[in-house]
Design a protein around this motif. Sequence first.
Motif, PDB file in Angstrom:
ATOM      1  N   ILE A 177      62.634  45.730  98.755  1.00 50.59           N
ATOM      2  CA  ILE A 177      61.612  46.427  98.176  1.00 50.59           C
ATOM      3  C   ILE A 177      60.308  45.646  98.377  1.00 50.59           C
ATOM      4  O   ILE A 177      59.222  46.006  98.749  1.00 50.59           O
ATOM      5  N   GLU A 178      60.084  44.289  97.922  1.00 55.41           N
ATOM      6  CA  GLU A 178      59.067  43.252  98.049  1.00 55.41           C
ATOM      7  C   GLU A 178      58.655  43.234  99.296  1.00 55.41           C
ATOM      8  O   GLU A 178      57.522  43.314  99.735  1.00 55.41           O
ATOM      9  N   ARG A 179      59.790  42.813 100.425  1.00 59.08           N
ATOM     10  CA  ARG A 179      59.169  42.619 101.891  1.00 59.08           C
ATOM     11  C   ARG A 179      58.430  43.862 102.454  1.00 59.08           C
ATOM     12  O   ARG A 179      57.713  43.942 103.302  1.00 59.08           O
ATOM     13  N   ALA A 180      59.093  45.137 102.075  1.00 58.47           N
ATOM     14  CA  ALA A 180      58.851  46.225 102.519  1.00 58.47           C
ATOM     15  C   ALA A 180      57.329  46.485 102.120  1.00 58.47           C
ATOM     16  O   ALA A 180      56.442  47.228 102.808  1.00 58.47           O
ATOM     17  N   ARG A 181      57.091  46.306 100.543  1.00 62.96           N
ATOM     18  CA  ARG A 181      56.054  46.297 100.260  1.00 62.96           C
ATOM     19  C   ARG A 181      54.686  45.531 100.971  1.00 62.96           C
ATOM     20  O   ARG A 181      53.683  46.115 101.193  1.00 62.96           O
ATOM     21  N   TRP A 182      55.211  44.316 100.982  1.00 61.78           N
ATOM     22  CA  TRP A 182      54.045  43.395 101.660  1.00 61.78           C
ATOM     23  C   TRP A 182      53.759  43.699 103.211  1.00 61.78           C
ATOM     24  O   TRP A 182      52.748  43.753 103.560  1.00 61.78           O
TER      25      TRP A 182
ATOM     26  N   SER B  20      60.742  52.854  90.789  1.00 63.42           N
ATOM     27  CA  SER B  20      59.645  52.448  90.660  1.00 63.42           C
ATOM     28  C   SER B  20      58.637  52.138  92.069  1.00 63.42           C
ATOM     29  O   SER B  20      57.682  52.522  92.220  1.00 63.42           O
ATOM     30  N   ALA B  21      59.763  51.510  92.963  1.00 59.22           N
ATOM     31  CA  ALA B  21      59.054  51.413  94.210  1.00 59.22           C
ATOM     32  C   ALA B  21      58.701  52.610  94.923  1.00 59.22           C
ATOM     33  O   ALA B  21      57.491  52.799  95.831  1.00 59.22           O
ATOM     34  N   LYS B  22      59.235  53.625  94.816  1.00 60.36           N
ATOM     35  CA  LYS B  22      58.846  55.000  95.391  1.00 60.36           C
ATOM     36  C   LYS B  22      57.616  55.425  94.816  1.00 60.36           C
ATOM     37  O   LYS B  22      56.682  55.988  95.446  1.00 60.36           O
ATOM     38  N   ARG B  23      57.470  55.476  93.606  1.00 55.72           N
ATOM     39  CA  ARG B  23      56.337  55.793  92.898  1.00 55.72           C
ATOM     40  C   ARG B  23      55.065  55.114  93.152  1.00 55.72           C
ATOM     41  O   ARG B  23      53.965  55.775  93.282  1.00 55.72           O
TER      42      ARG B  23
END
Length: 448
Positions: A227-232, A253-256
């Motif tokens: 999740i975090e690497r996709a976010r970054w 939460s990540a999808k939101r």
Amino acid sequence: MAAEPEFDLVIRGERIMTTAGIAAREVGVLDGTIRAMEPLGNGLRGRRSIELAADETLIPGLVDTHVHVNEPGRTEWEGFASATRAAAAGGVTTILDMPLNSIPPTVNVPALEEKRAAALDQAFVDVGFWGGAVPGNLGDLRPLHDEGVFGFKCFLLHSGVDEFPPLDADEMEKDMAELKGFDSLMIVHAEDSRAIERAPHAEGDQYARFLASRPRGAENVAIAEVIERARWTGARAHILHLSSSDALPMLASAKRDGVRITVETCPHYLTLLAEEIPNGATAFKCCPPIREASNRELLWQGLEDGVIDCIVSDHSPSTLDLKDLENGDFGVAWGGVASLQLGLSLIWTEGRRRGLALEQVVDWMSRKPAQLAGMSHKGQLALGFDADFSIFAADESFVVDAKRLKHKNPITPYDGKVLSGVVRKTFLRGGEIDGEVPAGRLLRRGAA
């Protein structure tokens, strides 16, 4: 006055699964494509016509984006002919082949060409390919993408085969950043190697011991990393075979938050229970493992809530000896469930018990996986789509007999189980799949 157009095939029935639900329709197929969907009674003319029986529903062909075919190199485990026959028998008309367990793994263009050569002329359904992301092949990702792979798979721990080594989280992030440049997809086997190393070992025939060796925490930590690497990076990421329901809140939460992440789960996590697995029953071994009843309930809720996007098989077969049936040692046995032919019946049997409509079950197994892979002409009965569909008798039941399944090795954890829903016929681009003449095509991203 010009004559009415004649179709190659017309199917008529009271139960046609349209994009607006099940309705009485006539479906006209021409040149492998759905060209007409009209109210029943309109009298479409075709060179061949099929009248559905009262107990039959026409459903779109399923799209299974998680299949280990293993050819070339480990064809004794499975092969394209046997796998695609099994797929067709289960109403699956498109599969995507995983990049590992074949030799060579699909980590560069020559390996992809070898894989395609092996599949050519023996596929009974359409077949596409994932590429692999392993240490050292960053420079191969764009060429593989340009050659039509649908995305890239990586592991965050040992894959089970030495020729497909894992990435660490930093390597995964670098690859994700590369994939972001051409909007490809990273699909991840998300279990954390450090958590697995610190867990109890799985030797012996006790299922509880094997379950403890692959704790939920190992999944949760790895999914948080993805999740975090996709976010970054802003890259698209996909969580393979989710088994830990603990991860659902952070995925939601990540999808939101707008993180570009999707999630799949598999029939074995939705239909089997750790509490009911006999000791020594290594047909049930898979990684991540089948978990407890309470976990299963939350996975179903995750599907209904839309946190989990789709259901695919993760058909991961092996030879009987690799399952260590004689000793039933979970520490030794190959981890993988063979279920390619049974997925629809498994999920329908469990889903109807929960009050779910057939349309919902099929959507999770057809439209949603097609959407994941970017297949714009698969997964729905709609105008302009490939005429891939099956005739499904939802109320008919059968007993699973592992020896009569089409995949290569006669082992499955569902042997002897009574299931609802029988696939009577399957069609690929309007032609009935007979198991004799392979008519499947090799698919490329963007052209499928």
